[in-house]
Design a protein around this motif. Structure first.
Motif, PDB file in Angstrom:
ATOM      1  N   ALA A  11      -1.828  -3.905   1.770  1.00  0.00           N
ATOM      2  CA  ALA A  11      -3.472  -4.268   0.850  1.00  0.00           C
ATOM      3  C   ALA A  11      -3.875  -4.704   0.403  1.00  0.00           C
ATOM      4  N   SER A  12      -5.274  -5.835   0.343  1.00  0.00           N
ATOM      5  CA  SER A  12      -5.512  -6.733   0.400  1.00  0.00           C
ATOM      6  C   SER A  12      -7.178  -7.107  -0.287  1.00  0.00           C
ATOM      7  N   MET A  19      -7.803  -1.964  -0.908  1.00  0.00           N
ATOM      8  CA  MET A  19      -6.043  -1.150  -1.829  1.00  0.00           C
ATOM      9  C   MET A  19      -6.518   0.731  -2.190  1.00  0.00           C
ATOM     10  N   ASP A  23      -2.744   3.114  -5.140  1.00  0.00           N
ATOM     11  CA  ASP A  23      -2.331   1.563  -5.882  1.00  0.00           C
ATOM     12  C   ASP A  23      -2.720   0.979  -6.841  1.00  0.00           C
TER      13      ASP A  23
ATOM     14  N   ARG B 203       5.125  -1.606   2.089  1.00  0.00           N
ATOM     15  CA  ARG B 203       3.722  -1.942   1.685  1.00  0.00           C
ATOM     16  C   ARG B 203       3.331  -2.590   1.395  1.00  0.00           C
ATOM     17  N   THR B 205       0.891  -4.784  -1.445  1.00  0.00           N
ATOM     18  CA  THR B 205      -0.498  -4.867  -2.272  1.00  0.00           C
ATOM     19  C   THR B 205      -0.475  -6.396  -3.137  1.00  0.00           C
ATOM     20  N   TRP B 208      -2.996  -8.761  -7.715  1.00  0.00           N
ATOM     21  CA  TRP B 208      -2.869  -8.504  -8.905  1.00  0.00           C
ATOM     22  C   TRP B 208      -2.623  -9.701  -9.843  1.00  0.00           C
TER      23      TRP B 208
END
Lengths: 84, 217
Positions: A11-12, A19, A23, B203, B205, B208
């Motif tokens: 998830a980017s 996302m 998240d 997962r 992600t 950030w």
């Protein structure tokens, strides 16, 4: 047996893959600088809302961390300005 | 009026401040020397009820992601509400040295996260222990098993990650890699190639803000 991670979920934002809500909430609620103590708003009525936000939005993991510190005041549990 | 703090950035290079913050409020900046904190006016009474709170959290994230695309940021946890801008200035003045150091160190870096679930079925010795010693042996085996999976990701990331941290949680394990902005795509490709048990539901992600790396270990 380990398998090549074809099931890996990525998830980017860089890949235009959004996302999940989980998240996002997890990060904005659990990551970052924390300010606790006299600087945090303490006007009548606002405390309740702030407490409400904490209770409603905190993750299970964070809640459990706080539950492990039952005798520690908020200012002791989270030092002023400490990151995650 | 109370202010909601979003994040701290350097004043240079200049950034485009997002047009709107939480609930459509105007985003303002509080500056202390070469640091600035982005804020907006905040009336907690406007954010009552689960739907509004969720919406506010998403607005907050949108602002952070917008800024993160432009520069390194140190985010505040949502919701960080202060009495006024004077209180925020006081806080920034007290902590400016540590935030300046962190922004310099994290310049041009973002944080990528790998989550691994550790369900009972994926762990060795899943049966109930018959004694304390057996329980401890089981825990040790479980820990080694988790560490071996983490090691695979870490090895795959080693040429791209400038920093690495991981910790166990109630649900499994979370790994954090500090990656240069220009290496995010390469990092994701590397992670795709890692062999792991499918039950661990890997997962990845990101990017950030580098919250896990604000302090040096």
């Amino acid at each position: 047996m380990p398998q090549p991670s074809e099931d890996l979920v990525i998830a980017s934002a860089d890949l235009d893959q959004e996302m999940t809500l989980l998240d996002i909430l997890d990060h904005v609620l659990n990551a970052g600088v924390v300010i606790r103590g006299s600087l945090v708003i303490s006007l009548a009525g606002v405390d309740l809302v702030f407490l409400g936000l904490d209770v409603v939005l905190t993750s299970v993991e964070t809640a459990m961390r706080h539950m492990r510190l039952p005798n520690v005041s908020p200012s002791e549990a989270s030092s002023k300005g400490s990151p995650r | 009026m109370a202010v909601l703090a979003y994040c701290i950035t350097e004043t240079q290079p200049e950034i485009a401040v997002p047009h709107a913050g939480v609930r459509g409020t105007t985003i303002e900046t509080v500056r202390i020397d070469d640091l600035q904190c982005l804020t907006s006016q905040f009336d907690p009474q406007d954010v009552v009820g689960n739907a509004s709170i969720q919406e506010a959290a998403l607005d907050f994230n949108r602002v952070l992601q917008d800024l993160l695309r432009q520069t390194a940021i140190i985010p505040f946890r949502f919701p960080t509400i202060l009495t006024d801008e004077t209180a925020l200035s006081q806080f920034l003045t007290e902590h400016q040295a540590e935030y300046r150091e962190a922004l310099l160190r994290l310049h041009n870096c973002v944080q990528m996260e790998i989550q691994l679930k550790m369900q009972t079925s994926t762990q060795p010795q899943a049966t109930s222990p018959k004694s304390g010693a057996e329980y401890l042996r089981g825990r040790q085996a479980q820990h080694q098993y988790i560490e071996s999976i983490v090691a695979r990701f870490r090895e795959a990331a080693q040429h791209l990650a400038k920093g690495w941290r991981h910790h166990e949680t109630v649900a499994g394990i979370r790994c954090f890699a500090l990656v240069d902005r220009s290496d995010v795509q390469a990092f994701l490709r590397q992670m795709k190639g890692v062999s792991v048990p499918t039950e661990s539901e890997p997962r990845v992600t990101g990017p950030w803000p580098a919250s896990e790396f604000l302090k040096e270990q």
